[in-house]
Write a protein that holds these residues in place. Structure first.
Motif, PDB file in Angstrom:
ATOM      1  N   THR A 241      29.694  40.147  41.646  1.00 57.11           N
ATOM      2  CA  THR A 241      31.005  40.625  42.100  1.00 57.11           C
ATOM      3  C   THR A 241      32.015  40.610  40.954  1.00 57.11           C
ATOM      4  OG1 THR A 241      30.538  39.780  44.310  1.00 57.11           O
ATOM      5  CG2 THR A 241      32.830  40.268  43.795  1.00 57.11           C
ATOM      6  N   TYR A 242      32.022  39.532  40.186  1.00 59.50           N
ATOM      7  CA  TYR A 242      32.937  39.416  39.054  1.00 59.50           C
ATOM      8  C   TYR A 242      32.661  40.500  38.015  1.00 59.50           C
ATOM      9  CZ  TYR A 242      35.187  37.684  34.873  1.00 59.50           C
ATOM     10  OH  TYR A 242      35.940  37.585  33.738  1.00 59.50           O
ATOM     11  N   LEU A 243      31.400  40.668  37.660  1.00 56.11           N
ATOM     12  CA  LEU A 243      31.056  41.648  36.633  1.00 56.11           C
ATOM     13  C   LEU A 243      31.337  43.082  37.087  1.00 56.11           C
ATOM     14  CD1 LEU A 243      27.770  40.097  35.222  1.00 56.11           C
ATOM     15  CD2 LEU A 243      30.043  40.144  34.159  1.00 56.11           C
ATOM     16  N   LEU A 244      31.110  43.361  38.358  1.00 53.17           N
ATOM     17  CA  LEU A 244      31.427  44.687  38.886  1.00 53.17           C
ATOM     18  C   LEU A 244      32.931  44.964  38.802  1.00 53.17           C
ATOM     19  CD1 LEU A 244      30.459  47.277  40.285  1.00 53.17           C
ATOM     20  CD2 LEU A 244      30.792  46.103  42.445  1.00 53.17           C
ATOM     21  N   MET A 245      33.725  43.962  39.189  1.00 50.48           N
ATOM     22  CA  MET A 245      35.181  44.151  39.103  1.00 50.48           C
ATOM     23  C   MET A 245      35.638  44.241  37.648  1.00 50.48           C
ATOM     24  SD  MET A 245      36.910  41.916  42.125  1.00 50.48           S
ATOM     25  CE  MET A 245      36.255  40.375  41.563  1.00 50.48           C
ATOM     26  N   ALA A 246      34.994  43.487  36.741  1.00 50.70           N
ATOM     27  CA  ALA A 246      35.347  43.569  35.326  1.00 50.70           C
ATOM     28  C   ALA A 246      35.087  44.979  34.793  1.00 50.70           C
ATOM     29  CB  ALA A 246      34.560  42.535  34.524  1.00 50.70           C
ATOM     30  N   ALA A 247      34.003  45.577  35.229  1.00 50.16           N
ATOM     31  CA  ALA A 247      33.717  46.944  34.794  1.00 50.16           C
ATOM     32  C   ALA A 247      34.716  47.930  35.393  1.00 50.16           C
ATOM     33  CB  ALA A 247      32.291  47.329  35.194  1.00 50.16           C
ATOM     34  N   LEU A 248      35.071  47.752  36.645  1.00 51.56           N
ATOM     35  CA  LEU A 248      35.993  48.676  37.301  1.00 51.56           C
ATOM     36  C   LEU A 248      37.418  48.538  36.777  1.00 51.56           C
ATOM     37  CD1 LEU A 248      34.660  48.458  40.953  1.00 51.56           C
ATOM     38  CD2 LEU A 248      34.397  50.350  39.343  1.00 51.56           C
ATOM     39  N   PHE A 249      37.866  47.304  36.541  1.00 53.94           N
ATOM     40  CA  PHE A 249      39.219  47.081  36.032  1.00 53.94           C
ATOM     41  C   PHE A 249      39.298  47.202  34.508  1.00 53.94           C
ATOM     42  CE2 PHE A 249      40.097  44.902  40.112  1.00 53.94           C
ATOM     43  CZ  PHE A 249      41.307  45.494  40.411  1.00 53.94           C
TER      44      PHE A 249
END
Length: 177
Positions: A12-20
């Protein structure tokens, strides 16, 4: 099971890091997860205590399906924080000061966050309270979802904006100095 929980949080963290396109904003968003887990355990404790006095129902334990509820909770509770941070970033792109942008994002996103939380909690309440054949399988998921979403929603509206505002102040101080 614990390694799957850590894996769910990490993905979840890595997905949000990629999106943001940032490692800092998802870090602030992830502060809603421990709050949800506390609420999930508190509700599970209450259901466990309640089930001790109901001789017709089995005692609610921390089983595999309940742990599945915690994993689902991770993905569910970050959505409220994402709404706040994304809206604040949009306001800052339009030229607002960071503190004003955070305050305005909380003001404009409180209603959608409460609407989502109320529908999620009311949808999970029957899992928690309805009896019948097989209901003991889903009582843990219902209690984790109900407690986790309730506690996370309340504290996300306070903790995430405060942390994001502190982060913006720190970035401004860092670039000014």
């Amino acid at each position: 099971i614990q390694s799957r929980m850590v894996l769910a949080v990490l993905i979840t963290y890595l997905l949000m890091a990629a999106l943001f396109e940032s490692f800092l904003y998802p870090f602030v968003i992830m502060f809603s997860v421990p709050l949800a887990i506390v609420g999930g355990f508190a509700a599970l404790r209450w259901v466990h205590h309640y089930s001790l006095f109901d001789v017709t129902a089995p005692v609610q334990q921390l089983d595999v399906l309940t742990m599945l509820g915690f994993i689902m909770l991770v993905g569910l509770v970050v959505s409220n924080a994402i709404l706040l941070i994304h809206q604040a970033l949009n306001f800052m792109r339009e030229g607002m000061e960071p503190t004003a942008a955070v305050a305005e994002s909380v003001r404009t996103r409180t209603r959608p966050i409460f609407m989502t939380a109320i529908t999620t909690v009311t949808g999970a309440l029957p899992l928690m309270f309805m009896g019948g054949p097989g209901s003991e399988l889903y009582r843990g998921i219902g209690s984790v979802m109900t407690g986790g979403v309730t506690v996370s929603t309340i504290f996300t509206l306070v903790v995430v904006p405060a942390l994001f505002s502190l982060l913006m102040d720190f970035k401004a101080w860092l670039y000014a100095g």
